[in-house]
Design an enzyme around this catalytic site. Structure first.
Site, short mmCIF file in Angstrom:
data_model
loop_
_atom_site.label_atom_id
_atom_site.label_comp_id
_atom_site.label_asym_id
_atom_site.label_seq_id
_atom_site.Cartn_x
_atom_site.Cartn_y
_atom_site.Cartn_z
N ASN A 14 0.87 -1.18 0.00
CA ASN A 14 0.00 0.00 0.00
C ASN A 14 0.91 1.23 0.00
O ASN A 14 1.46 1.59 1.03
CB ASN A 14 -0.89 -0.05 1.26
CG ASN A 14 -1.72 1.20 1.44
OD1 ASN A 14 -1.80 2.05 0.54
ND2 ASN A 14 -2.34 1.33 2.60
N TRP A 15 1.03 1.83 -1.15
CA TRP A 15 1.99 2.96 -1.27
C TRP A 15 1.44 4.26 -0.69
O TRP A 15 2.16 5.25 -0.63
CB TRP A 15 2.37 3.14 -2.74
CG TRP A 15 3.22 2.04 -3.28
CD1 TRP A 15 3.74 0.98 -2.59
CD2 TRP A 15 3.67 1.87 -4.64
NE1 TRP A 15 4.48 0.18 -3.42
CE2 TRP A 15 4.44 0.70 -4.69
CE3 TRP A 15 3.49 2.60 -5.82
CZ2 TRP A 15 5.04 0.25 -5.86
CZ3 TRP A 15 4.07 2.15 -6.98
CH2 TRP A 15 4.84 0.98 -7.01
N LYS A 16 0.17 4.26 -0.34
CA LYS A 16 -0.46 5.47 0.22
C LYS A 16 -0.16 6.66 -0.68
O LYS A 16 -0.09 6.50 -1.91
CB LYS A 16 0.00 5.68 1.67
CG LYS A 16 -0.21 4.42 2.51
CD LYS A 16 -0.02 4.61 3.98
CE LYS A 16 -0.31 3.29 4.69
NZ LYS A 16 -0.19 3.39 6.14
N HIS A 104 -9.65 1.26 4.69
CA HIS A 104 -8.39 1.42 5.43
C HIS A 104 -8.64 2.39 6.60
O HIS A 104 -9.41 3.34 6.47
CB HIS A 104 -7.30 1.97 4.49
CG HIS A 104 -5.95 1.94 5.12
ND1 HIS A 104 -5.54 2.91 6.01
CD2 HIS A 104 -4.93 1.05 5.03
CE1 HIS A 104 -4.32 2.62 6.43
NE2 HIS A 104 -3.93 1.50 5.86
N GLU A 106 -7.01 4.76 7.72
CA GLU A 106 -6.76 6.18 7.42
C GLU A 106 -7.97 6.79 6.73
O GLU A 106 -8.29 7.96 6.93
CB GLU A 106 -5.48 6.31 6.56
CG GLU A 106 -4.24 6.08 7.42
CD GLU A 106 -3.02 5.60 6.66
OE1 GLU A 106 -2.98 5.69 5.42
OE2 GLU A 106 -2.08 5.12 7.33
N GLU A 176 -5.60 -4.76 10.61
CA GLU A 176 -4.55 -3.77 10.85
C GLU A 176 -4.83 -3.02 12.15
O GLU A 176 -5.63 -2.07 12.16
CB GLU A 176 -4.51 -2.77 9.69
CG GLU A 176 -4.22 -3.40 8.36
CD GLU A 176 -3.60 -2.38 7.40
OE1 GLU A 176 -2.51 -2.65 6.90
OE2 GLU A 176 -4.21 -1.32 7.17
N GLY A 182 2.39 2.38 10.71
CA GLY A 182 3.36 3.46 10.52
C GLY A 182 4.06 3.89 11.80
O GLY A 182 4.69 4.93 11.86
N SER A 221 3.33 -2.01 10.30
CA SER A 221 4.78 -2.08 10.50
C SER A 221 5.39 -3.43 10.14
O SER A 221 6.30 -3.90 10.82
CB SER A 221 5.15 -1.66 11.93
OG SER A 221 4.71 -0.34 12.19
N GLY A 242 2.73 -1.05 4.29
CA GLY A 242 2.81 0.36 3.92
C GLY A 242 4.25 0.76 3.67
O GLY A 242 4.84 0.48 2.62
N GLY A 243 4.85 1.39 4.67
CA GLY A 243 6.20 1.95 4.56
C GLY A 243 7.22 1.06 3.87
O GLY A 243 7.93 1.51 2.95
P1 PGA Z 1 2.74 0.37 7.60
O1 PGA Z 1 1.27 0.58 6.97
O2 PGA Z 1 3.28 -0.91 7.05
O3 PGA Z 1 3.53 1.57 7.15
O4 PGA Z 1 2.56 0.32 9.09
C1 PGA Z 1 0.40 -0.49 6.81
C2 PGA Z 1 -0.91 -0.01 6.23
O5 PGA Z 1 -1.43 1.03 6.64
O6 PGA Z 1 -1.48 -0.66 5.32
#
Ligand code: PGA
Length: 259
Positions: A14-16, A104, A106, A176, A182, A221, A242-243
């Site tokens: 997930n590149w956000k 998600h 977010e 999640e 993050g 994470s 994500g990251g």
């Molecule tokens: P993260 O994000 O790996 O940076 O914690 C995961 C996500 O929100 O899908």
């Protein structure tokens, strides 16, 4: 219980809101360069760039015949209409997008997505022939108040209410914990495994044995150093990353969690 063989591991990046379209092309090319046929046999690999990069990444994936799946991070639940700034599920499907992240945390927290909106989007993605990656997870407060199981149960019931069993069976779910996203904090593998077990139990109650074929990912994470331990758990079928998915080296290591 061992993982049924039909639950092929899935690693979704997930590149956000990262990578412009030039960077996105480079990252997917570097990722493909690092992965081999074996890797794709062991694991499905999906990247979810920003909406504006989907077309560029799709073109590269198709012209270079990559085995990498394409996912979107969001879509609207209506097919078309006066929804300024939105993109519909059929529009994504037309571009050979295979997966859409739905609900998600977010989007729930920052863009006001309710359980009802998540349910509508899940249906819209399925109706357009794509696979929803339906997200759920608790806040730190909820975890501390021991409400994790109630929270994910409510979210899962709401997202899949009234959807027929076969369609639910075609979905992917991502657990999640919000406090782990993050932040560098990861749920322990045992905790993640236990909560995913609860999610699967709820799905089983809703749709029966087909629930055992649904891939449930862990997210929060995930990195090369902890993916092996998470993937060793019987209920964890992959990761929403994500990251660490922004860097093709790290993401390739995550895809190769077994080695
Ligand atoms: P993260 O994000 O790996 O940076 O914690 C995961 C996500 O929100 O899908």
């Amino acid at each position: 219980m061992a993982k049924p063989s039909q639950r092929k591991p899935l690693m979704a990046g997930n590149w956000k809101m990262h990578h412009n379209h030039f960077e996105a092309i480079q990252v997917v090319q570097k990722l493909a360069y690092r992965l081999e046929a074996d890797d794709y046999e062991n694991c499905d690999v999906v990247v979810c760039p920003t909406l504006i990069c989907l077309r560029s990444v799709q073109t590269v994936i198709e012209s270079d015949r990559m085995t990498i799946g394409l996912g979107a991070q969001n879509c609207h639940f209506e097919e078309k209409g006066a929804f300024t700034g939105e993109v519909s599920a059929p529009m994504l499907a037309k571009m050979n997008v295979g997966f859409v992240i739905v609900g998600h945390s977010e989007r729930r927290e920052m863009f006001g997505e309710t359980d009802d909106i998540v349910a509508k989007k899940t249906r819209a993605v399925l109706a357009a022939g794509m696979t929803p990656i339906v997200c759920c997870g608790e806040t730190l407060e909820e975890r501390e108040a021991e409400q994790t199981n109630d929270k994910v149960t409510t979210q899962i019931k709401a997202a899949f209410l009234g959807i027929k069993a076969d369609d639910v069976g075609a979905c992917v779910v991502a657990y999640e914990p919000i406090w782990a996203i993050g932040t560098g904090k990861t749920a322990t593998s045992e905790d993640a495994n236990a909560t995913i077990g609860v999610i699967r139990k709820v799905l089983r109650e809703m749709v029966g044995p087909i629930a055992d074929t649904i891939r449930i990912l862990y997210g929060g994470s995930v990195k090369p150093s902890n993916v092996g331990e998470l993937m060793a758990m019987p209920e964890i079928d992959g990761a929403l990353v994500g990251g660490a998915s922004l860097d093709p080296d790290d993401f390739a290591k995550i895809v190769r969690f077994k080695r």
